[in-house]
Enzyme design. Structure first.
Site: not given
Length: 297
Positions: A33, A116, A134
């Site tokens: 991520e 996010y 996102d």
DNA sequence: AATGCGTGGCG
DNA sequence: TCGCCAAGCAT
């Protein structure tokens, strides 16, 4: 939105990305991520594979020097992310028993983890029912649900509420969120969406006849000639040298504007990515054994 | 809330 | 060519 048909499409067509493998740990998902923040999948793939093989846990990552971290990050871009990932590893190792927290509130306290990323980890690593928003999800919802060509200005509260209203109330939630993101990434793309292969039987944008978005002048960030480009060139030199470099080795990468070059170098020092040795040379933080700690890492 | 922060591929 | 875009975050 029909979640079942979207999930069915995802199960059938999804890209085989390594961080989606069930055997991947929460920490390794967290690493993916971080790398994927503003960076395309194809560029992340080789870096992630090397990274999780080399540093499979938070404590292993925290034990590396900042210089090693920055070199492994390579040219992924936005190297402050690498520093935050390193800091994040240290916090998890020392304050959370080397275990990635599983709740959004705690995740949000970690360096480099925002709205996010916190939700992505809670959802994809721990299977929690939380909206994951996102840029892809915002676009898909804007089109399929709201009938608009593009998402409006981001508003975390509003966007998360809109997505929460779509989330199925069962164990398919993580798959649904992944599918939403996947659809935005490969079908419902920003430019030239591939509506001909869209699995959604119902789309408000299509029903409305694909109205064009309002010509919102969302300004595009420049790169050429900016401090960021200069920072990139300076870091390029420092990554390639295992020993501190003289000032003139850095000066030559940006001759057109010495003041800008100095400003860029100073910002790298301020960011804790670069340090100056006692004899005035420059290096990535933690380059030498005795240099550890000079950057607060 | 607007801005700064890398990099490279694509149309 | 060059503007646009790519799983954001911090300030």
């Amino acid at each position: 939105m029909n979640s079942a048909e979207l999930v069915a499409w995802y199960e059938r067509e999804r890209r085989d990305l390594p961080w989606r493998d069930p055997s991947v740990s929460a920490w390794q998902i967290l690493v993916s991520e971080f790398m994927l923040q503003q960076t395309p999948v194809v560029r992340v793939l080789p870096r992630w594979l090397e990274w999780v093989d080399r540093w499979p846990t938070p404590s292993a990552t925290a034990a590396a020097s900042p210089a090693d971290i920055l070199r492994a990050w390579g040219k992924l871009g936005y190297p402050r992310r690498a520093k935050r990932l390193h800091e994040c590893a240290a916090v998890i190792a020392t304050e959370h028993g080397d275990v990635v927290p599983d709740d959004v509130q705690t995740l949000l306290t970690l360096p480099g983890v925002g709205s996010y990323t916190a939700r992505a980890i809670a959802c994809f690593a721990y299977g929690q029912w939380v909206p994951v928003v996102d840029t892809n999800v915002r676009r898909v919802v804007a089109r399929a649900v709201q009938g608009l060509a593009d998402a409006g200005a981001p508003s975390a509260t509003r966007d998360e509420a809109a997505v929460a209203a779509l989330l199925p109330n069962d164990e398919s939630t993580p798959t649904f969120s992944a599918a939403l993101m996947e659809l935005g990434a490969v079908v419902c793309t920003a430019r030239s969406p591939r509506c001909g292969i869209c699995p959604l039987s119902s789309c408000a944008w299509r029903s409305a006849g694909f109205p064009a978005g309002e010509a919102v002048p969302k300004r595009v960030q420049k790169y050429a000639g900016t401090d960021r480009q200069v920072r990139g060139r300076l870091l390029d030199v420092l990554r390639d040298s295992t020993t501190p470099v003289q000032r003139n080795a850095l000066d030559v990468v940006w001759l057109t504007d010495p003041a800008q070059r100095d400003r860029a170098l100073d910002s790298l020092l301020v960011d804790g990515l670069v340090e100056q040795t006692e004899d005035g040379r420059f290096a990535l933080c933690g380059e030498g054994d005795d240099a550890r700690g000079a950057c607060g890492a």
